[in-house]
Motif scaffolding. Structure first.
Motif, PDB file in Angstrom:
ATOM      1  N   GLU A   1       0.836  -1.195   0.000  1.00 20.36           N
ATOM      2  CA  GLU A   1       0.000   0.000   0.000  1.00 20.36           C
ATOM      3  C   GLU A   1       0.869   1.243   0.000  1.00 20.36           C
ATOM      4  O   GLU A   1       1.761   1.394   0.853  1.00 20.36           O
ATOM      5  N   ALA A   2       0.617   2.119  -0.961  1.00 21.17           N
ATOM      6  CA  ALA A   2       1.265   3.430  -0.970  1.00 21.17           C
ATOM      7  C   ALA A   2       0.359   4.416  -0.231  1.00 21.17           C
ATOM      8  O   ALA A   2      -0.658   4.040   0.339  1.00 21.17           O
ATOM      9  N   SER A   3       0.693   5.708  -0.274  1.00 21.92           N
ATOM     10  CA  SER A   3      -0.109   6.680   0.469  1.00 21.92           C
ATOM     11  C   SER A   3      -1.477   6.902  -0.160  1.00 21.92           C
ATOM     12  O   SER A   3      -2.400   7.374   0.508  1.00 21.92           O
ATOM     13  N   ASP A   4      -1.632   6.525  -1.461  1.00 24.07           N
ATOM     14  CA  ASP A   4      -2.900   6.793  -2.131  1.00 24.07           C
ATOM     15  C   ASP A   4      -3.430   5.606  -2.935  1.00 24.07           C
ATOM     16  O   ASP A   4      -4.262   5.768  -3.821  1.00 24.07           O
ATOM     17  N   GLY A   5      -2.949   4.422  -2.663  1.00 23.65           N
ATOM     18  CA  GLY A   5      -3.405   3.252  -3.409  1.00 23.65           C
ATOM     19  C   GLY A   5      -2.427   2.110  -3.282  1.00 23.65           C
ATOM     20  O   GLY A   5      -1.526   2.140  -2.427  1.00 23.65           O
ATOM     21  N   HIS A   6      -2.580   1.108  -4.119  1.00 22.26           N
ATOM     22  CA  HIS A   6      -1.749  -0.091  -4.027  1.00 22.26           C
ATOM     23  C   HIS A   6      -0.868  -0.249  -5.261  1.00 22.26           C
ATOM     24  O   HIS A   6      -1.201   0.229  -6.350  1.00 22.26           O
ATOM     25  N   LEU A   7       0.238  -0.940  -5.079  1.00 24.06           N
ATOM     26  CA  LEU A   7       1.127  -1.281  -6.187  1.00 24.06           C
ATOM     27  C   LEU A   7       1.714  -2.653  -5.948  1.00 24.06           C
ATOM     28  O   LEU A   7       1.701  -3.169  -4.818  1.00 24.06           O
ATOM     29  N   ILE A   8       2.211  -3.241  -7.020  1.00 26.13           N
ATOM     30  CA  ILE A   8       2.876  -4.537  -6.940  1.00 26.13           C
ATOM     31  C   ILE A   8       4.371  -4.324  -7.019  1.00 26.13           C
ATOM     32  O   ILE A   8       4.862  -3.605  -7.892  1.00 26.13           O
ATOM     33  N   VAL A   9       5.100  -4.934  -6.103  1.00 20.75           N
ATOM     34  CA  VAL A   9       6.568  -4.974  -6.153  1.00 20.75           C
ATOM     35  C   VAL A   9       6.956  -6.426  -6.407  1.00 20.75           C
ATOM     36  O   VAL A   9       6.512  -7.320  -5.689  1.00 20.75           O
ATOM     37  N   ALA A  10       7.752  -6.667  -7.457  1.00 20.46           N
ATOM     38  CA  ALA A  10       8.078  -8.034  -7.860  1.00 20.46           C
ATOM     39  C   ALA A  10       9.593  -8.173  -8.031  1.00 20.46           C
ATOM     40  O   ALA A  10      10.108  -8.313  -9.142  1.00 20.46           O
ATOM     41  N   VAL A  11      10.305  -8.120  -6.931  1.00 19.69           N
ATOM     42  CA  VAL A  11      11.772  -8.208  -6.940  1.00 19.69           C
ATOM     43  C   VAL A  11      12.181  -9.655  -7.186  1.00 19.69           C
ATOM     44  O   VAL A  11      11.877 -10.536  -6.390  1.00 19.69           O
ATOM     45  N   GLY A  12      12.875  -9.898  -8.296  1.00 20.96           N
ATOM     46  CA  GLY A  12      13.178 -11.265  -8.680  1.00 20.96           C
ATOM     47  C   GLY A  12      14.585 -11.744  -8.380  1.00 20.96           C
ATOM     48  O   GLY A  12      14.862 -12.937  -8.488  1.00 20.96           O
ATOM     49  N   ASN A  13      15.497 -10.829  -8.013  1.00 26.54           N
ATOM     50  CA  ASN A  13      16.860 -11.269  -7.699  1.00 26.54           C
ATOM     51  C   ASN A  13      17.501 -10.287  -6.726  1.00 26.54           C
ATOM     52  O   ASN A  13      16.937  -9.233  -6.413  1.00 26.54           O
ATOM     53  N   ASP A  14      18.692 -10.637  -6.270  1.00 30.35           N
ATOM     54  CA  ASP A  14      19.346  -9.840  -5.229  1.00 30.35           C
ATOM     55  C   ASP A  14      19.785  -8.476  -5.743  1.00 30.35           C
ATOM     56  O   ASP A  14      19.764  -7.489  -4.997  1.00 30.35           O
TER      57      ASP A  14
ATOM     58  N   LYS B   1       4.327   3.359   2.365  1.00 28.18           N
ATOM     59  CA  LYS B   1       3.155   4.167   2.705  1.00 28.18           C
ATOM     60  C   LYS B   1       3.458   5.671   2.737  1.00 28.18           C
ATOM     61  O   LYS B   1       2.548   6.480   2.843  1.00 28.18           O
ATOM     62  N   THR B   2       4.730   6.013   2.622  1.00 27.84           N
ATOM     63  CA  THR B   2       5.107   7.427   2.787  1.00 27.84           C
ATOM     64  C   THR B   2       4.977   8.257   1.513  1.00 27.84           C
ATOM     65  O   THR B   2       5.068   9.481   1.573  1.00 27.84           O
ATOM     66  N   ARG B   3       4.785   7.606   0.345  1.00 29.92           N
ATOM     67  CA  ARG B   3       4.708   8.352  -0.917  1.00 29.92           C
ATOM     68  C   ARG B   3       3.587   7.809  -1.787  1.00 29.92           C
ATOM     69  O   ARG B   3       3.159   6.661  -1.634  1.00 29.92           O
ATOM     70  N   PRO B   4       3.109   8.613  -2.757  1.00 28.88           N
ATOM     71  CA  PRO B   4       2.036   8.159  -3.645  1.00 28.88           C
ATOM     72  C   PRO B   4       2.471   7.013  -4.551  1.00 28.88           C
ATOM     73  O   PRO B   4       3.658   6.855  -4.874  1.00 28.88           O
ATOM     74  N   ARG B   5       1.492   6.248  -5.004  1.00 31.90           N
ATOM     75  CA  ARG B   5       1.746   5.075  -5.839  1.00 31.90           C
ATOM     76  C   ARG B   5       2.529   5.421  -7.101  1.00 31.90           C
ATOM     77  O   ARG B   5       3.538   4.772  -7.418  1.00 31.90           O
ATOM     78  N   ASN B   6       2.077   6.408  -7.861  1.00 34.88           N
ATOM     79  CA  ASN B   6       2.727   6.709  -9.134  1.00 34.88           C
ATOM     80  C   ASN B   6       4.150   7.222  -8.953  1.00 34.88           C
ATOM     81  O   ASN B   6       5.007   7.046  -9.828  1.00 34.88           O
ATOM     82  N   ASN B   7       4.406   7.836  -7.809  1.00 31.88           N
ATOM     83  CA  ASN B   7       5.759   8.278  -7.488  1.00 31.88           C
ATOM     84  C   ASN B   7       6.681   7.071  -7.364  1.00 31.88           C
ATOM     85  O   ASN B   7       7.787   7.043  -7.921  1.00 31.88           O
ATOM     86  N   TRP B   8       6.224   6.083  -6.621  1.00 30.97           N
ATOM     87  CA  TRP B   8       7.024   4.856  -6.465  1.00 30.97           C
ATOM     88  C   TRP B   8       7.191   4.145  -7.813  1.00 30.97           C
ATOM     89  O   TRP B   8       8.292   3.699  -8.158  1.00 30.97           O
ATOM     90  N   LEU B   9       6.090   4.020  -8.570  1.00 34.94           N
ATOM     91  CA  LEU B   9       6.162   3.295  -9.833  1.00 34.94           C
ATOM     92  C   LEU B   9       7.164   3.938 -10.781  1.00 34.94           C
ATOM     93  O   LEU B   9       7.947   3.242 -11.441  1.00 34.94           O
ATOM     94  N   ALA B  10       7.166   5.270 -10.857  1.00 33.58           N
ATOM     95  CA  ALA B  10       8.100   5.960 -11.749  1.00 33.58           C
ATOM     96  C   ALA B  10       9.548   5.702 -11.342  1.00 33.58           C
ATOM     97  O   ALA B  10      10.414   5.434 -12.187  1.00 33.58           O
ATOM     98  N   ALA B  11       9.814   5.771 -10.039  1.00 27.54           N
ATOM     99  CA  ALA B  11      11.185   5.561  -9.557  1.00 27.54           C
ATOM    100  C   ALA B  11      11.629   4.114  -9.771  1.00 27.54           C
ATOM    101  O   ALA B  11      12.770   3.856 -10.203  1.00 27.54           O
ATOM    102  N   LEU B  12      10.757   3.172  -9.495  1.00 30.05           N
ATOM    103  CA  LEU B  12      11.108   1.763  -9.638  1.00 30.05           C
ATOM    104  C   LEU B  12      11.282   1.390 -11.116  1.00 30.05           C
ATOM    105  O   LEU B  12      12.215   0.659 -11.471  1.00 30.05           O
ATOM    106  N   GLU B  13      10.402   1.886 -11.969  1.00 34.60           N
ATOM    107  CA  GLU B  13      10.531   1.592 -13.391  1.00 34.60           C
ATOM    108  C   GLU B  13      11.821   2.166 -13.957  1.00 34.60           C
ATOM    109  O   GLU B  13      12.486   1.528 -14.786  1.00 34.60           O
ATOM    110  N   LYS B  14      12.186   3.365 -13.534  1.00 32.64           N
ATOM    111  CA  LYS B  14      13.430   3.983 -14.007  1.00 32.64           C
ATOM    112  C   LYS B  14      14.639   3.142 -13.626  1.00 32.64           C
ATOM    113  O   LYS B  14      15.608   3.025 -14.396  1.00 32.64           O
TER     114      LYS B  14
ATOM    115  N   PRO C   1      11.143  -4.536 -11.197  1.00 34.11           N
ATOM    116  CA  PRO C   1       9.800  -4.923 -11.627  1.00 34.11           C
ATOM    117  C   PRO C   1       8.718  -4.454 -10.646  1.00 34.11           C
ATOM    118  O   PRO C   1       8.825  -4.659  -9.433  1.00 34.11           O
ATOM    119  N   CYS C   2       7.686  -3.821 -11.204  1.00 30.70           N
ATOM    120  CA  CYS C   2       6.605  -3.285 -10.390  1.00 30.70           C
ATOM    121  C   CYS C   2       5.399  -3.078 -11.291  1.00 30.70           C
ATOM    122  O   CYS C   2       5.494  -3.226 -12.516  1.00 30.70           O
TER     123      CYS C   2
END
Length: 420
Positions: free
Chosen positions: A263-276, A319-332, A336-337
């Protein structure tokens, strides 16, 4: 192979992978029709045999129904439309001697027959594989049932929902029992049916390759329960390696951490970390680069063992930041998210649209038919969308004429209500 004049390719059009393959489809509902729709999309000429008057059960499985030009419901349920394009429909009373003779005539002129009658039912009509293959030795006959042609359950009817339960899927799907909403949960679509249809497609293509090399047809025995057990995949392997049955784990993964919904601050996202390496990047992004050096979390094996310690730390950070904020940072960072979309979001997604995952087709009752497209992308022999899902008996006269019957014979069969 037999080639239907209706399925010959237009000059200049892309080649069809299964052009010349003819399929007699005696199946209904989902697993069989899903198989034959896939074959049809790839270019096979599929003849759908239906019960006069009512047809495939799914024609009535609505609402929703296809809308006509005035916005009123037609007779065609969306469920039926989603699994029956590129086929031609003939309505035959298979319980009658004349209807059975027609089925035998058609079966002698095709390459593949797909059926999902109960075990032994077609033998009562003289339409079992052994009888049909005596007239057509190269015929591939694929039978799809709940439990297969052998075993103590072979005479039982099999439905996807029950198979999901019996085959173990509902024991690993859903929230953990001790949490709110916990307990058995089925998957939102009929995955046992769909997977069986796809496995059946693979089996048919393998049997056709063998037939083309040897001239010899064969029978294929597909069971929903077999498929459901097979598609347990890594969880089935986990059990066989350990003897311990895995339980439900909600939106988390049995073998990978972190690999779940947060859960982010404004919705949900998937985090799919596949390796170290991805975990190290993820840790930096969420402001806890020290996690990657922590002995409890350095490797996936350790993260799985210390899941109960790590997951709450991640949950608090996200939970400290909005969903799209996290998605943009993780995608960059190529971690996987993903978002969690409803179907409106999914079909509006630019990637889904770029991949042309919907197709519009002209339909006799509506100019507004849209269907989910076939996901197979072939460079030289792409799938084609030649016919909308047929009306009941739409091609009866056409197909009987192709089978060699005279117009007078066809009209007599219609008067006798053997066909419609």
């Amino acid at each position: 192979m037999q080639t239907s004049s209706n399925e010959t390719q237009t000059p200049g059009s892309p080649a069809l992978a299964l052009a010349g393959v003819r399929v007699l489809d005696l199946s209904r509902v989902l697993a069989g029709p899903w198989c034959t729709q896939t074959l049809a999309d790839l270019g096979a000429d599929v003849i759908k045999v239906e019960r006069p008057g009512s047809g495939d059960d799914t024609r009535a499985w609505g609402p929703p129904y296809l809308k006509d030009a005035d916005g009123a419901d037609t007779s065609e349920a969306a469920y039926y439309l989603g699994a029956n394009r590129n086929k031609r429909s003939i309505a035959i009373d298979i319980a009658s001697a004349q209807g059975q003779a027609l089925i035998r005539k058609l079966a002698a002129q095709v390459d593949v027959l797909v059926e999902n009658f109960k075990v032994g039912d077609l033998a009562r009509y003289g339409l079992d594989a052994q009888t049909l293959q005596a007239d057509n030795p190269g015929l591939v006959v694929c039978s799809i049932t709940g439990f297969g042609q052998t075993g103590p359950y072979k005479d039982r009817a099999g439905y996807d929902y029950a198979i999901q339960g019996m085959g173990g899927l509902m024991s690993v799907t859903g929230e953990r029992d001790e949490l709110p909403g916990g307990g058995p949960q089925k998957v939102g679509v009929a995955v046992a049916d769909l997977f069986t249809g796809l496995y059946a497609t693979v089996a048919i293509l393998a049997a056709l390759r063998h037939r083309d090399a040897t001239g010899q047809g064969q029978t294929i025995d597909m069971a929903l329960l077999d498929t459901q057990v097979a598609m347990l995949a890594n969880l089935g392997a986990n059990y066989l390696c350990t003897g311990k049955a895995p339980g439900r784990i909600g939106n988390a993964h049995q073998n990978i951490v972190p690999y779940q919904v947060f859960e982010a601050s404004d919705g949900h996202l998937i985090v799919a970390v596949g390796n170290d390496g991805q975990f190290a990047k993820f840790s930096e992004i969420v402001g806890h680069g020290d996690w990657a050096a922590d002995p409890r979390f350095q490797s996936n094996a350790q993260r799985v063992r210390h899941r109960a310690e790590l997951v709450p730390l991640i949950a608090a950070a996200l939970k400290t930041r909005p969903r799209n904020n996290w998605l943009a940072a993780l995608e960059k960072a190529k971690v996987p998210c993903g978002a969690i979309n409803n179907l409106t979001d999914t079909f509006a997604d630019p990637q889904v649209q770029a991949r042309k995952m919907t197709v519009a087709m002209e339909h006799p009752l509506s100019d507004g038919l849209k269907l989910v497209a076939n996901p197979i992308k072939l460079s030289a022999t792409p799938v084609s969308y030649r016919h909308p899902p047929p009306l009941l008996g739409q091609h009866t006269r056409e197909l009987l004429a192709e089978a060699g019957l005279t117009q007078a014979e066809v009209e007599q069969l219609i008067r006798d209500q053997i066909v419609t």
